[in-house]
Design a protein around this motif. Sequence first.
Motif, PDB file in Angstrom:
ATOM      1  N   GLU A 165       5.652   2.211  -6.159  1.00  0.00           N
ATOM      2  CA  GLU A 165       6.364   3.118  -5.261  1.00  0.00           C
ATOM      3  C   GLU A 165       5.471   3.510  -4.087  1.00  0.00           C
ATOM      4  OE1 GLU A 165       9.838   4.973  -4.001  1.00  0.00           O
ATOM      5  OE2 GLU A 165       9.513   3.632  -5.712  1.00  0.00           O
ATOM      6  N   SER A 166       4.175   3.633  -4.323  1.00  0.00           N
ATOM      7  CA  SER A 166       3.237   3.844  -3.219  1.00  0.00           C
ATOM      8  C   SER A 166       3.234   2.638  -2.294  1.00  0.00           C
ATOM      9  CB  SER A 166       1.824   4.094  -3.761  1.00  0.00           C
ATOM     10  OG  SER A 166       1.769   5.308  -4.489  1.00  0.00           O
ATOM     11  N   ARG A 168       5.795   0.658  -1.696  1.00  0.00           N
ATOM     12  CA  ARG A 168       7.011   0.725  -0.875  1.00  0.00           C
ATOM     13  C   ARG A 168       6.874   1.768   0.232  1.00  0.00           C
ATOM     14  NH1 ARG A 168       9.557  -1.050  -5.704  1.00  0.00           N
ATOM     15  NH2 ARG A 168       9.338   0.986  -6.741  1.00  0.00           N
ATOM     16  N   THR A 169       6.080   2.791  -0.007  1.00  0.00           N
ATOM     17  CA  THR A 169       5.935   3.863   0.974  1.00  0.00           C
ATOM     18  C   THR A 169       4.931   3.531   2.060  1.00  0.00           C
ATOM     19  OG1 THR A 169       6.463   5.482  -0.752  1.00  0.00           O
ATOM     20  CG2 THR A 169       5.392   6.325   1.237  1.00  0.00           C
ATOM     21  N   TYR A 170       3.793   2.945   1.698  1.00  0.00           N
ATOM     22  CA  TYR A 170       2.684   2.808   2.647  1.00  0.00           C
ATOM     23  C   TYR A 170       2.448   1.379   3.146  1.00  0.00           C
ATOM     24  CZ  TYR A 170       1.660   7.414   0.687  1.00  0.00           C
ATOM     25  OH  TYR A 170       1.754   8.713   0.265  1.00  0.00           O
ATOM     26  N   ASN A 185       8.034   7.152   7.236  1.00  0.00           N
ATOM     27  CA  ASN A 185       8.215   7.478   5.815  1.00  0.00           C
ATOM     28  C   ASN A 185       9.641   7.997   5.655  1.00  0.00           C
ATOM     29  OD1 ASN A 185       8.187   8.404   3.166  1.00  0.00           O
ATOM     30  ND2 ASN A 185       6.126   9.256   3.304  1.00  0.00           N
ATOM     31  N   ALA A 187      11.736   8.007   3.187  1.00  0.00           N
ATOM     32  CA  ALA A 187      12.036   8.758   1.963  1.00  0.00           C
ATOM     33  C   ALA A 187      11.606  10.215   2.107  1.00  0.00           C
ATOM     34  CB  ALA A 187      11.339   8.109   0.764  1.00  0.00           C
ATOM     35  N   LEU A 188      10.443  10.452   2.713  1.00  0.00           N
ATOM     36  CA  LEU A 188       9.998  11.827   2.933  1.00  0.00           C
ATOM     37  C   LEU A 188      10.919  12.531   3.923  1.00  0.00           C
ATOM     38  CD1 LEU A 188       8.017  14.109   2.499  1.00  0.00           C
ATOM     39  CD2 LEU A 188       6.508  13.072   4.220  1.00  0.00           C
ATOM     40  N   VAL A 434       3.267   7.666  -5.651  1.00  0.00           N
ATOM     41  CA  VAL A 434       4.401   8.328  -5.010  1.00  0.00           C
ATOM     42  C   VAL A 434       5.537   8.495  -6.024  1.00  0.00           C
ATOM     43  CG1 VAL A 434       6.217   8.029  -3.273  1.00  0.00           C
ATOM     44  CG2 VAL A 434       3.828   7.563  -2.687  1.00  0.00           C
ATOM     45  N   GLY A 439       9.071  10.244  -1.569  1.00  0.00           N
ATOM     46  CA  GLY A 439       8.218   9.858  -0.449  1.00  0.00           C
ATOM     47  C   GLY A 439       6.845  10.493  -0.450  1.00  0.00           C
TER      48      GLY A 439
END
Length: 597
Positions: A165-166, A168-170, A185, A187-188, A434, A439
Amino acid sequence: MLFRPELHGTRGAVASTHWLASTAGMSMLDRGGNAFDAATAAAFVIQVVEPHLNGPGGDVPILAHRAGSGSVDVVCGQGPMPAAATVEAFTQRGLAVVPGSGLLPAVVPGAVGAWLRLLKEYGTLPLEDVLEPAIGYAEGGYPVLPKCAAMIGALTELFRDTWTESGRTYLRNGVAPRAGERVTNPALARTYRRLVAEAKASGRDREGQIDAATEAFYSGFVAEAIDSYLAKAEEADSTGRRNGGLLTGADLDAWRPHVERPLTLDHRSLTVHKAGPWSQGPVFLQQLALLADADLAATGPESAEYVHTVVEAAKLAFADREAWYGDPDHAKVPVEALLDPAYSAARRALLGAEASRELRPGRPGGREPLLPPLHDESVAPADPAWLGELEQGIPAIMKLTAATGDTCCVSVTDAAGNMVVATPSGGWLKSSPVVPGLGFPLGTRGQMATLTPGHPNTVGPGKRPRTTLSPTMVLRDGRPYLAFGTPGGDQQDQWTLSFFLHHTEHGMGPQAAIEARTFHTDHVPTSFAPRRFRPGTVVLEGGWPAAEVEALRRRGHQVELVADYSLSKVCATGLTGDGLVLGAASPRGAQAYAVAG
């Protein structure tokens, strides 16, 4: 000659560790908001643009002065350890210390609740307005900082293969961003937008809407997502194994930030305010008390005499931190005795002409100190490479920098005399995976608690781990004077003390005091895993006079020279004697900026 001017204005000033946050804060003043609105907006932007140093899953102490009140409040955004966090919960897993990363050291996220309480009770603008800049940068993108890009790069394998998941975020298509690349970001952004939507859907007034957003985070969809994830997840951490977490949605539901009184000490004509011993704030006051009789003004700021005197006082104050600080709601912390003039005088007598290599906590009230044992939990060799990074609980890429990098800072003063300063931290991208759908990762402040029974900072249910976060607020005759802080983990109250003494003892203006060369000692164990320390060490920025360096070595100090202008990122705002607002920020790292208008 200054790298940057000291800024003065008539409406307000914002100083923070990121230029986008400073401009976001100033935009709130442009809309008619006050210092508290501006600080909250800046802080949420920092959660977006400095994800390697903080996030919504992190924590924050906030010092706030309402114009005309003559006093300072502390909004405690340090979330407690979970109800299941007992010493046995860790030792039964074969652990001698709380890990510095992963799910096990996660505590209740405190930052969001603290900022929302500040906004509700001290601010004036609607939540939607204040969150607008952060949502904009999370959705539309921002230029990623070089150190953030480097951290993601060092953890790419972990993010791609393990903390997915990290990834997918970063990551973008499995690749870390380049420094300066535009990143988002989404999701955030959706998390922030939902907080606003649920606030507005409540149909309440401004304060009620902020309450509704707080409920959505701690009792609603955010708490539910964290609970669902941690109920099943087992993730790789710094132990080299997969571990589940102890935090639950019920832990979030049971907590709300509270406001408390600060600790204070008079210095010259000024009154210095710090958070309590659940932070390391009192160590700033203890250092000032130990130095009260020293004629620091008579010594040059780069002289061996000055550095030796300040460093030896720091060793004593930080030794007391190691033995005595903890959550005063759950342990007997002798803070009044630690700040008693008679105790300070007795400790001052230990300051000698030679460098001490001992860790010497005192005996306030005649009590015997207890120092937690040091455990070298090093992974050697680190294989895979990311394991060596997770071993370091502080958010720095160890192969790139010798200076610690944790924490952010926001300081705001407005023309009416409202003043606020905070040091947001925790929940950085290296701390923990994450949480799916949110997010952001959780904070790992639990790593700072010990498993030593009977210590004030021993792990315990609902107990705040003693943190390094330590903003400072100074009043003169009950009126706002200076509000300042810096990133830097354990070094925060050494670097900000240097700034303060340069101003009060050496007559430098705030910007000049920020830019003056600084130093610290690594004599005391760090608060972050794996809690290493280097007795007798003094770290100086490059450019220090060679004769003074040799004089320090003759006194027994182990002197280390690091790159010039590489230590601290002090940010400060305040009021001048004629009522102008001032702003100052460190040029180190070309990241922190002040704005005044």
